[in-house]
Design a protein around this motif. Sequence first.
Motif, PDB file in Angstrom:
ATOM      1  N   ALA A 157      91.889  25.990 -17.377  1.00 32.54           N
ATOM      2  CA  ALA A 157      92.433  25.804 -16.033  1.00 32.54           C
ATOM      3  C   ALA A 157      92.221  27.053 -15.190  1.00 32.54           C
ATOM      4  N   ALA A 158      92.325  28.229 -15.818  1.00 29.85           N
ATOM      5  CA  ALA A 158      92.073  29.476 -15.090  1.00 29.85           C
ATOM      6  C   ALA A 158      90.620  29.541 -14.627  1.00 29.85           C
ATOM      7  N   ASP A 159      89.704  29.077 -15.464  1.00 39.28           N
ATOM      8  CA  ASP A 159      88.296  29.070 -15.078  1.00 39.28           C
ATOM      9  C   ASP A 159      88.052  28.100 -13.928  1.00 39.28           C
ATOM     10  N   TYR A 160      88.774  26.992 -13.919  1.00 42.20           N
ATOM     11  CA  TYR A 160      88.644  26.060 -12.787  1.00 42.20           C
ATOM     12  C   TYR A 160      89.063  26.749 -11.493  1.00 42.20           C
ATOM     13  N   ALA A 165      74.839   1.937  -6.975  1.00 43.62           N
ATOM     14  CA  ALA A 165      74.689   3.135  -6.125  1.00 43.62           C
ATOM     15  C   ALA A 165      75.821   4.145  -6.293  1.00 43.62           C
ATOM     16  N   VAL A 166      76.503   4.129  -7.448  1.00 48.07           N
ATOM     17  CA  VAL A 166      77.516   5.138  -7.732  1.00 48.07           C
ATOM     18  C   VAL A 166      76.814   6.450  -8.081  1.00 48.07           C
ATOM     19  N   LYS A 167      77.254   7.542  -7.466  1.00 47.57           N
ATOM     20  CA  LYS A 167      76.775   8.879  -7.823  1.00 47.57           C
ATOM     21  C   LYS A 167      77.963   9.635  -8.417  1.00 47.57           C
ATOM     22  N   ALA A 168      77.846  10.014  -9.681  1.00 45.76           N
ATOM     23  CA  ALA A 168      78.989  10.604 -10.380  1.00 45.76           C
ATOM     24  C   ALA A 168      78.569  11.849 -11.145  1.00 45.76           C
ATOM     25  N   VAL A 169      79.438  12.850 -11.125  1.00 45.82           N
ATOM     26  CA  VAL A 169      79.232  14.039 -11.944  1.00 45.82           C
ATOM     27  C   VAL A 169      80.543  14.352 -12.664  1.00 45.82           C
ATOM     28  N   LEU A 170      80.457  14.500 -13.968  1.00 45.01           N
ATOM     29  CA  LEU A 170      81.594  14.901 -14.793  1.00 45.01           C
ATOM     30  C   LEU A 170      81.419  16.382 -15.114  1.00 45.01           C
ATOM     31  N   ILE A 171      82.486  17.163 -14.966  1.00 43.80           N
ATOM     32  CA  ILE A 171      82.416  18.604 -15.206  1.00 43.80           C
ATOM     33  C   ILE A 171      83.573  19.007 -16.106  1.00 43.80           C
ATOM     34  N   SER A 172      83.251  19.737 -17.172  1.00 41.52           N
ATOM     35  CA  SER A 172      84.279  20.237 -18.081  1.00 41.52           C
ATOM     36  C   SER A 172      84.357  21.753 -17.964  1.00 41.52           C
ATOM     37  N   TYR A 173      85.448  22.242 -17.395  1.00 44.61           N
ATOM     38  CA  TYR A 173      85.672  23.691 -17.266  1.00 44.61           C
ATOM     39  C   TYR A 173      86.219  24.249 -18.574  1.00 44.61           C
ATOM     40  N   ARG A 174      86.013  25.525 -18.770  1.00 43.65           N
ATOM     41  CA  ARG A 174      86.431  26.161 -20.026  1.00 43.65           C
ATOM     42  C   ARG A 174      87.948  26.253 -20.124  1.00 43.65           C
ATOM     43  N   ASP A 215      87.601  18.192 -15.715  1.00 45.87           N
ATOM     44  CA  ASP A 215      88.620  18.424 -16.729  1.00 45.87           C
ATOM     45  C   ASP A 215      88.571  19.896 -17.126  1.00 45.87           C
ATOM     46  N   CYS A 216      89.593  20.362 -17.821  1.00 47.47           N
ATOM     47  CA  CYS A 216      89.685  21.766 -18.235  1.00 47.47           C
ATOM     48  C   CYS A 216      89.855  21.862 -19.747  1.00 47.47           C
ATOM     49  N   THR A 217      89.149  21.018 -20.480  1.00 45.44           N
ATOM     50  CA  THR A 217      89.308  20.932 -21.937  1.00 45.44           C
ATOM     51  C   THR A 217      88.182  21.606 -22.709  1.00 45.44           C
ATOM     52  N   ASP A 218      87.253  22.278 -22.012  1.00 46.61           N
ATOM     53  CA  ASP A 218      86.177  23.010 -22.678  1.00 46.61           C
ATOM     54  C   ASP A 218      85.384  22.114 -23.625  1.00 46.61           C
ATOM     55  N   GLN A 219      85.057  20.918 -23.153  1.00 48.15           N
ATOM     56  CA  GLN A 219      84.354  19.970 -24.012  1.00 48.15           C
ATOM     57  C   GLN A 219      82.855  19.958 -23.736  1.00 48.15           C
ATOM     58  N   ARG A 237      81.825  24.701 -18.978  1.00 47.02           N
ATOM     59  CA  ARG A 237      81.234  24.537 -20.319  1.00 47.02           C
ATOM     60  C   ARG A 237      80.063  23.558 -20.268  1.00 47.02           C
ATOM     61  N   SER A 238      80.247  22.412 -19.595  1.00 46.55           N
ATOM     62  CA  SER A 238      79.192  21.401 -19.586  1.00 46.55           C
ATOM     63  C   SER A 238      79.382  20.457 -18.404  1.00 46.55           C
ATOM     64  N   TYR A 239      78.345  19.646 -18.149  1.00 50.32           N
ATOM     65  CA  TYR A 239      78.401  18.675 -17.053  1.00 50.32           C
ATOM     66  C   TYR A 239      77.490  17.499 -17.389  1.00 50.32           C
ATOM     67  N   ALA A 240      77.752  16.374 -16.728  1.00 48.50           N
ATOM     68  CA  ALA A 240      76.908  15.184 -16.861  1.00 48.50           C
ATOM     69  C   ALA A 240      76.865  14.505 -15.499  1.00 48.50           C
ATOM     70  N   ALA A 241      75.666  14.426 -14.899  1.00 51.43           N
ATOM     71  CA  ALA A 241      75.504  13.846 -13.573  1.00 51.43           C
ATOM     72  C   ALA A 241      74.671  12.577 -13.665  1.00 51.43           C
ATOM     73  N   PHE A 242      75.109  11.533 -12.954  1.00 56.48           N
ATOM     74  CA  PHE A 242      74.449  10.227 -12.989  1.00 56.48           C
ATOM     75  C   PHE A 242      74.109   9.795 -11.571  1.00 56.48           C
ATOM     76  N   GLU A 243      72.831   9.462 -11.348  1.00 57.60           N
ATOM     77  CA  GLU A 243      72.383   8.994 -10.046  1.00 57.60           C
ATOM     78  C   GLU A 243      71.189   8.076 -10.239  1.00 57.60           C
TER      79      GLU A 243
END
Length: 395
Positions: free
Chosen positions: A235-238, A224-233, A196-200, A264-270
Amino acid sequence: MQDRNRYKTCGKNRRFERLSVLAVMMVFMTAFLCACGYTEEEKAHMREIAALGEENAVEYIRNKYGITASAEEVAVCKDRESGLAGAVSFPPANGDVLATMRYGDETFRVRISGERHTLAGTDDFQYALVAADAEQYFETLLGYEIYDIYLSYKENRIDGDPYTDDQEENLISEYYKTGDFEKFLQRHPVNLRIDDCTDQDLTALAAVNPAASAFFETYAKDYAVKAVLISYRSAADYRNGYRHTYGRGGLLDFEIGSDGLYIRSYAAFEKEDAAIGRFELLEYDGMVFSCVDKAPGNDLQVCAGQQAWKELGETKGEPLSVVCSVRREGCGDVVVYIPKERLLEYKGGASVFIQHFYEDKWYQYETSLYETTDQKYKFFTFPGVGGSDFDFAVF
């Protein structure tokens, strides 16, 4: 006499050794010549596999989806080389084909046997439908707009070393029905990246959206789901992000610090692990310093001109720039972004050297420089394994 006999015996041994070496060489040469290509019988067998595989692929798609697709290319699948000892230059066909199919403007793949008539195969014809359902599902679960999503899956979950898994990504045998995505996640191993690009601040995900946090933890552990959520600062930063490969091949947050300027932040699950972090930025003299935020307040302190460059024999002459010192409590990567224009001002060189103190000894070395997508910065990473304090200068 005994000496003469001894010499005669040694001579026989040497002749025997030479013959043994020649025999071994002949064996290797024979093996090499045999491995120089497929025999005519093998080639004919592979043509037969390809022909029947193409016929099976067309019938498989017609039976499964009720459409008539054509095969644009048919590749005969071969057994993988297994280690140096068992490696072969021309591995044998394993009986399957991987066919690239076309239906109208769509291209997709089918894997199916070419050794017998069959309607049992796998394909990725419905990948776009599955991905669209995934985006809708996760936007509802997360409660925010997804800017980009990466999704890959396989037919069966694999126990053991994932690198030995020869299943093709996104090829499955089932007929997917829209709206069944949650059950789909339970049936297939999935690698997932949601941008996402919401700077959260995703470090607050468990507090802000406990249902979503619990979902990813449960599905990583049980399915066995491997997921990473990424929040960009933004759309230009993305668009300027250095990498967009997180999540591919199951690599979640590997080297994600390289994008700390944009993320800005991330959350990875494995499995049972969750790696969650946000990036702190510090600007100093036109440069930007980035690290994972671990403590309240400023994790980074930067100053210039207070530390002398050591004479360790690794560099020649005086630095072209002032010596810049970075201090940080604890361990962890620090990424330094230097304006590209500034490096171009240093005539005679633009190499960046690092010096740091570790285990009662000073070290110096030239660090590798990378360029951001917008070409504004050169950057390097200091891997603060034994501590994150270091100095750097341009030579």
